[in-house]
Scaffold this motif. Structure first.
Motif, PDB file in Angstrom:
ATOM      1  N   VAL A 125       0.842  -1.188   0.000  1.00 25.42           N
ATOM      2  CA  VAL A 125       0.000   0.000   0.000  1.00 25.42           C
ATOM      3  C   VAL A 125       0.880   1.242   0.000  1.00 25.42           C
ATOM      4  N   THR A 126       0.551   2.169  -0.894  1.00 29.28           N
ATOM      5  CA  THR A 126       1.231   3.456  -0.917  1.00 29.28           C
ATOM      6  C   THR A 126       0.263   4.536  -0.464  1.00 29.28           C
ATOM      7  N   LEU A 127       0.810   5.572   0.118  1.00 28.73           N
ATOM      8  CA  LEU A 127       0.026   6.741   0.505  1.00 28.73           C
ATOM      9  C   LEU A 127       0.435   7.856  -0.445  1.00 28.73           C
ATOM     10  N   ARG A 128      -0.520   8.324  -1.211  1.00 20.83           N
ATOM     11  CA  ARG A 128      -0.228   9.395  -2.158  1.00 20.83           C
ATOM     12  C   ARG A 128      -1.081  10.615  -1.838  1.00 20.83           C
ATOM     13  N   ARG A 129      -0.674  11.719  -2.402  1.00 27.88           N
ATOM     14  CA  ARG A 129      -1.404  12.978  -2.204  1.00 27.88           C
ATOM     15  C   ARG A 129      -2.814  12.876  -2.794  1.00 27.88           C
ATOM     16  N   PHE A 130      -3.783  13.408  -2.069  1.00 27.96           N
ATOM     17  CA  PHE A 130      -5.153  13.527  -2.569  1.00 27.96           C
ATOM     18  C   PHE A 130      -5.157  14.396  -3.819  1.00 27.96           C
ATOM     19  N   GLU A 131      -5.928  13.971  -4.820  1.00 28.17           N
ATOM     20  CA  GLU A 131      -6.138  14.757  -6.034  1.00 28.17           C
ATOM     21  C   GLU A 131      -7.631  15.007  -6.178  1.00 28.17           C
ATOM     22  N   ALA A 132      -8.000  16.088  -6.820  1.00 26.04           N
ATOM     23  CA  ALA A 132      -9.414  16.438  -6.993  1.00 26.04           C
ATOM     24  C   ALA A 132     -10.203  15.299  -7.641  1.00 26.04           C
ATOM     25  N   THR A 133      -9.542  14.508  -8.470  1.00 26.06           N
ATOM     26  CA  THR A 133     -10.236  13.387  -9.124  1.00 26.06           C
ATOM     27  C   THR A 133     -10.584  12.268  -8.143  1.00 26.06           C
ATOM     28  N   ASP A 134     -10.046  12.321  -6.922  1.00 26.48           N
ATOM     29  CA  ASP A 134     -10.398  11.348  -5.884  1.00 26.48           C
ATOM     30  C   ASP A 134     -11.717  11.699  -5.198  1.00 26.48           C
TER      31      ASP A 134
ATOM     32  N   ARG B  60       0.527  23.582   5.072  1.00 32.24           N
ATOM     33  CA  ARG B  60      -0.075  23.341   6.391  1.00 32.24           C
ATOM     34  C   ARG B  60      -1.242  22.356   6.359  1.00 32.24           C
ATOM     35  N   GLU B  61      -1.680  21.966   5.152  1.00 33.24           N
ATOM     36  CA  GLU B  61      -2.830  21.068   5.020  1.00 33.24           C
ATOM     37  C   GLU B  61      -2.526  20.029   3.946  1.00 33.24           C
ATOM     38  N   HIS B  62      -2.988  18.815   4.190  1.00 36.08           N
ATOM     39  CA  HIS B  62      -2.643  17.725   3.264  1.00 36.08           C
ATOM     40  C   HIS B  62      -3.714  16.645   3.354  1.00 36.08           C
ATOM     41  N   GLY B  63      -3.934  15.986   2.240  1.00 41.57           N
ATOM     42  CA  GLY B  63      -4.815  14.818   2.207  1.00 41.57           C
ATOM     43  C   GLY B  63      -4.065  13.658   1.584  1.00 41.57           C
ATOM     44  N   TRP B  64      -4.290  12.454   2.109  1.00 44.27           N
ATOM     45  CA  TRP B  64      -3.647  11.248   1.601  1.00 44.27           C
ATOM     46  C   TRP B  64      -4.707  10.251   1.156  1.00 44.27           C
ATOM     47  N   ILE B  65      -4.376   9.515   0.125  1.00 40.25           N
ATOM     48  CA  ILE B  65      -5.190   8.405  -0.346  1.00 40.25           C
ATOM     49  C   ILE B  65      -4.314   7.153  -0.278  1.00 40.25           C
ATOM     50  N   ALA B  66      -4.804   6.121   0.389  1.00 36.08           N
ATOM     51  CA  ALA B  66      -4.098   4.837   0.451  1.00 36.08           C
ATOM     52  C   ALA B  66      -4.493   4.031  -0.776  1.00 36.08           C
ATOM     53  N   VAL B  67      -3.496   3.501  -1.481  1.00 38.44           N
ATOM     54  CA  VAL B  67      -3.729   2.791  -2.738  1.00 38.44           C
ATOM     55  C   VAL B  67      -2.927   1.490  -2.746  1.00 38.44           C
TER      56      VAL B  67
END
Length: 160
Positions: free
Chosen positions: A4-13, A54-61
């Protein structure tokens, strides 16, 4: 879960996240569509004007499949808020939740926050157990009527 990788949230998510929140919370909690509307608004606001320092979102893939999310957003100069912590059922119980939580807390600490808070419901027993096991403190618990059902809202915090 080692793949599993943690990547930056993208608007398409965003559509996937809204759909997962709506489906899982309707199934597990009986929440109405207003919950999905709230998630969509949170994501719209984040996409429109978050501060990437200062703000971040992650998506586990894993193998191209999204498994979950977690977000760190700013409440003020010293306080970060954990938001949209979600794992699909097949990803639960394997340590991924703890990994997401630690990643989010680490980012908040590095961004200069001294405290992190979150809002949840008592019925999310596994998540609440994880918060307690990783040093969070329950600071408030009260009955409420939200998303079409009676719930016990909880507020947690942790010093960073």
């Amino acid at each position: 879960m080692s793949d599993v990788t943690l990547r930056r949230f993208e608007a398409t998510d965003a559509p996937w996240l809204v759909a997962q929140h709506k489906a899982l919370y309707a199934r597990d909690e009986g929440f109405d569509d207003s919950f999905g509307d709230l998630v969509a608004q949170i994501l719209d606001d984040f996409t429109a004007d978050h501060d990437p320092d200062r703000e971040h979102g992650w998506i586990a893939v894993e193998n191209g499949q999204r498994l979950g999310s977690i977000f760190c957003v700013s409440l003020d100069e010293t306080t970060a808020k954990l938001r949209l912590f979600l794992l699909v059922p097949e990803a639960r119980g394997k340590g991924l939740g703890k990994r997401l939580l630690e990643t989010c807390k680490g980012f908040a600490r590095e961004a200069g926050y001294t405290k992190m808070v979150l809002w949840t419901h008592e019925s999310h027993r596994a998540a609440c157990a994880l918060y307690a096991a990783t040093g969070w403190t329950l600071i408030d618990s009260k009955p409420a009527h939200s998303f079409g059902v009676d719930v016990i809202e909880q507020h947690w915090e942790i010093a960073l």
